[in-house]
Design a protein around this motif. Structure first.
Motif, PDB file in Angstrom:
ATOM      1  N   GLY A 106     -55.322 -84.370   3.392  1.00 40.52           N
ATOM      2  CA  GLY A 106     -54.397 -83.129   3.339  1.00 40.52           C
ATOM      3  C   GLY A 106     -53.237 -83.612   2.340  1.00 40.52           C
ATOM      4  O   GLY A 106     -53.381 -84.089   1.179  1.00 40.52           O
ATOM      5  N   ARG A 172     -63.234 -79.722  17.827  1.00 38.26           N
ATOM      6  CA  ARG A 172     -61.726 -78.978  17.914  1.00 38.26           C
ATOM      7  C   ARG A 172     -60.860 -80.000  17.542  1.00 38.26           C
ATOM      8  O   ARG A 172     -59.667 -79.446  16.900  1.00 38.26           O
ATOM      9  CB  ARG A 172     -61.574 -78.363  19.058  1.00 38.26           C
ATOM     10  CG  ARG A 172     -62.459 -77.244  19.362  1.00 38.26           C
ATOM     11  CD  ARG A 172     -61.959 -76.613  20.830  1.00 38.26           C
ATOM     12  NE  ARG A 172     -63.141 -75.533  21.191  1.00 38.26           N
ATOM     13  CZ  ARG A 172     -63.116 -74.984  22.462  1.00 38.26           C
ATOM     14  NH1 ARG A 172     -62.190 -75.183  23.339  1.00 38.26           N
ATOM     15  NH2 ARG A 172     -63.974 -74.101  22.795  1.00 38.26           N
ATOM     16  N   ASP A 173     -60.665 -81.349  17.794  1.00 39.33           N
ATOM     17  CA  ASP A 173     -59.765 -82.048  17.550  1.00 39.33           C
ATOM     18  C   ASP A 173     -59.573 -82.383  15.874  1.00 39.33           C
ATOM     19  O   ASP A 173     -58.600 -82.750  15.446  1.00 39.33           O
ATOM     20  CB  ASP A 173     -60.051 -83.403  18.174  1.00 39.33           C
ATOM     21  CG  ASP A 173     -58.876 -84.418  18.270  1.00 39.33           C
ATOM     22  OD1 ASP A 173     -57.762 -83.833  18.419  1.00 39.33           O
ATOM     23  OD2 ASP A 173     -58.901 -85.623  17.796  1.00 39.33           O
ATOM     24  N   ARG A 174     -60.666 -82.204  15.213  1.00 43.36           N
ATOM     25  CA  ARG A 174     -60.602 -82.367  13.788  1.00 43.36           C
ATOM     26  C   ARG A 174     -59.474 -81.638  12.985  1.00 43.36           C
ATOM     27  O   ARG A 174     -58.777 -82.174  12.118  1.00 43.36           O
ATOM     28  CB  ARG A 174     -61.883 -82.025  13.046  1.00 43.36           C
ATOM     29  CG  ARG A 174     -61.981 -82.280  11.657  1.00 43.36           C
ATOM     30  CD  ARG A 174     -63.384 -82.060  11.113  1.00 43.36           C
ATOM     31  NE  ARG A 174     -63.454 -82.459   9.607  1.00 43.36           N
ATOM     32  CZ  ARG A 174     -64.014 -83.510   9.320  1.00 43.36           C
ATOM     33  NH1 ARG A 174     -64.420 -84.371  10.199  1.00 43.36           N
ATOM     34  NH2 ARG A 174     -63.897 -83.896   8.012  1.00 43.36           N
ATOM     35  N   ASP A 175     -59.255 -80.449  13.446  1.00 41.56           N
ATOM     36  CA  ASP A 175     -58.079 -79.557  12.870  1.00 41.56           C
ATOM     37  C   ASP A 175     -56.590 -79.896  13.400  1.00 41.56           C
ATOM     38  O   ASP A 175     -55.734 -79.293  12.973  1.00 41.56           O
ATOM     39  CB  ASP A 175     -58.476 -78.187  13.057  1.00 41.56           C
ATOM     40  CG  ASP A 175     -59.628 -77.676  12.244  1.00 41.56           C
ATOM     41  OD1 ASP A 175     -60.031 -78.289  11.283  1.00 41.56           O
ATOM     42  OD2 ASP A 175     -60.302 -76.712  13.068  1.00 41.56           O
ATOM     43  N   GLN A 176     -56.857 -80.765  14.340  1.00 44.01           N
ATOM     44  CA  GLN A 176     -55.688 -81.093  15.164  1.00 44.01           C
ATOM     45  C   GLN A 176     -55.023 -82.563  14.789  1.00 44.01           C
ATOM     46  O   GLN A 176     -53.694 -82.501  14.666  1.00 44.01           O
ATOM     47  CB  GLN A 176     -55.731 -80.790  16.507  1.00 44.01           C
ATOM     48  CG  GLN A 176     -55.999 -79.412  16.912  1.00 44.01           C
ATOM     49  CD  GLN A 176     -56.248 -79.265  18.567  1.00 44.01           C
ATOM     50  OE1 GLN A 176     -55.575 -80.102  19.234  1.00 44.01           O
ATOM     51  NE2 GLN A 176     -56.909 -78.266  18.715  1.00 44.01           N
ATOM     52  N   ARG A 209     -50.217 -80.950  12.537  1.00 42.60           N
ATOM     53  CA  ARG A 209     -49.163 -80.133  12.416  1.00 42.60           C
ATOM     54  C   ARG A 209     -47.703 -80.651  12.465  1.00 42.60           C
ATOM     55  O   ARG A 209     -46.828 -79.894  12.104  1.00 42.60           O
ATOM     56  CB  ARG A 209     -49.344 -78.843  13.287  1.00 42.60           C
ATOM     57  CG  ARG A 209     -50.457 -78.145  13.198  1.00 42.60           C
ATOM     58  CD  ARG A 209     -50.801 -76.847  14.200  1.00 42.60           C
ATOM     59  NE  ARG A 209     -51.801 -76.389  13.793  1.00 42.60           N
ATOM     60  CZ  ARG A 209     -52.997 -76.543  14.534  1.00 42.60           C
ATOM     61  NH1 ARG A 209     -53.268 -77.580  15.124  1.00 42.60           N
ATOM     62  NH2 ARG A 209     -54.226 -75.792  14.188  1.00 42.60           N
TER      63      ARG A 209
END
Length: 456
Positions: A106, A172-176, A209
């Protein structure tokens, strides 16, 4: 590159070539400082090191979009490679602390620091690790503005960070979160933050984030009963790992751990579990690993001499300072063969197996690899019992007798990028029936120690 030799190289001193070797034949040795290639390889471009980092050596490379990120003992540089034939430096960050192994994800760049510093800042100076207040570990930069990267966070790790490996979260952890596996070694009783036995790695958890909240989440022990410490010929005994390659899609990793090669199950990202372990009487220093696309084979490298010795000669022979290729059979490592470049180097040239990457060709196991002053080698190991070099790029010995060479050579979107200690960034192109199909495979990111599958 081992910690014990890096200071010598960083200072630009001649390499201590500790091996007695037979001279290579004159026909094998290019003229001093001269570029030579096989007929299928073109030297597209050389970009000298930018002035702020000209006095320190280049190391690893990461890629994202139209940019290459080149590590350097003095910091790192960002290159615009949208047009590889006209690649150019966008910016350089001066932030000393070898060896600046890099990964990008990112808007974040992670840099490994395995050189004890007075503090974690980019203005730090070298300071003994015997002083408790000294710092080494991982620096994190925000790279949204390619012309002005911003240093946002440091994470101190035991024994520093010789290399690092980026590991995406699962489900779900991949986006966090993203995780960073930190490899380090060489503990000593007088080092307060690097105590023996140090048979572990460090795992940094980075909340995407809020990356300034990055922290060490776990320090799993890889060798609870101790690693390989007594084998004759080891460069150093096993104390942790030198480098780890993950294949996150398949929940596996391969660790090159000095005296040991290991496989991990990484389904639980913060609790990797060793599933196989291998030693090799011909390996002095398990250095790095590369899986094939189908994950049925893994290639390990041996950095005999720590990167500072002339090992690509007749005296050392083909089975030491080489690659070792293993099939993964029912979870076990099964030896297939060794590979070493067939081009003998001069006794003034440090040369040994080093960093490389797969070239994405359907149905083939092909890679490009750096060999320090042995240059860049193109290797076909589709038949793991009979690997062969089918292309190369190299420079002749340095006229002044000093060392150096290519640290990393990676394939990215049709071209090979090679980070040379002193000569900057080389851009190469191979035109060969074995590799031309790879030109149609495009990636938007490449951290070589974080393997991703390509289309089969």
């Amino acid at each position: 590159m081992t910690r014990t030799l890096r200071a010598l190289l960083a200072a630009g001193a001649g390499l201590a070539l500790g091996l007695t070797a037979l001279p290579a034949t004159a026909s094998d040795i290019p003229p001093a400082d001269t570029v030579v290639t096989s007929p299928n390889v073109s030297h597209v471009l050389n970009i000298p090191k930018p002035a702020p980092l000209a006095g320190t050596i280049n190391t690893d490379i990461a890629f994202q979009g139209d940019y290459a990120y080149v590590g350097n003992y003095g910091g790192f540089s960002i290159y615009d490679i949208k047009n590889p034939k006209k690649a150019k430096v966008v910016s350089s960050v001066v932030c000393p602390g070898s060896q600046m192994d890099l990964s990008v994800y990112g808007d974040l760049l992670f840099a490994a620091v395995d050189n004890s510093r007075s503090d974690d800042s980019c203005n730090s100076t070298g300071q003994s690790a015997a002083i408790k207040e000294s710092w080494e570990g991982v620096r994190i930069f925000d790279i949204r503005d390619k012309r002005n990267p911003r240093y946002i966070k440091s994470v101190e790790t035991d024994c520093g960070s010789h290399t690092l490996t980026l590991v995406p979260g699962k489900g779900r952890d991949r986006d966090q979160n993203v995780y960073v596996y930190v490899s380090s070694y060489l503990p000593a009783a007088n080092l307060p933050d690097c105590q023996p036995p140090h048979d572990k790695i460090s795992i940094i958890k980075v909340p995407l984030r809020n990356p300034t909240q990055a922290h060490v989440a776990a320090t799993p022990v890889v060798f609870p009963d101790g690693g390989n410490e007594t084998q004759p010929g080891l460069l150093v005994p096993t104390t942790g790992c030198h480098d780890i390659t993950v294949y996150a899609e398949k929940d596996i990793a391969a660790g090159a751990c000095m005296g040991d090669g290991v496989l991990f199950d990484i389904r639980d990202r913060v609790n990797p579990r060793v599933t196989a372990r291998m030693t090799d009487e011909n390996f002095a220093f398990w250095h790095s690993a590369t899986f094939t696309n189908d994950a049925k084979t893994v290639l390990f490298t041996d950095e005999l001499g720590g990167g500072g010795a002339a090992t690509c000669n007749e005296a050392v022979g083909p089975n030491r300072g080489a690659n070792a290729i293993y099939r993964i059979d029912r979870g076990e490592l099964v030896f297939q063969s060794y590979f070493k470049i067939p081009r003998h180097q001069a006794d003034t040239e440090n040369c040994v197996a080093h960093n490389g990457s797969l070239i994405p060709v359907k149905g083939k196991n092909i890679m490009v690899q750096a060999w320090y002053m042995g240059g860049v080698s193109f290797l076909d190991f589709t038949d793991p019992t009979s690997p062969r070099e089918f292309g190369y790029f190299e420079r002749g010995p340095k006229a002044d007798g000093s060392g150096g060479g290519v640290w990393s050579a990676y394939y990215y979107n049709g071209y090979v990028y090679a980070a040379d200690f002193d000569n900057g960034l080389d851009v190469l192109k191979i035109n060969d029936p074995l590799t031309n199909k790879a030109n149609g495979v495009k990636s938007d990111i490449l951290n070589v120690q974080t393997q991703q599958s390509y289309r089969e």
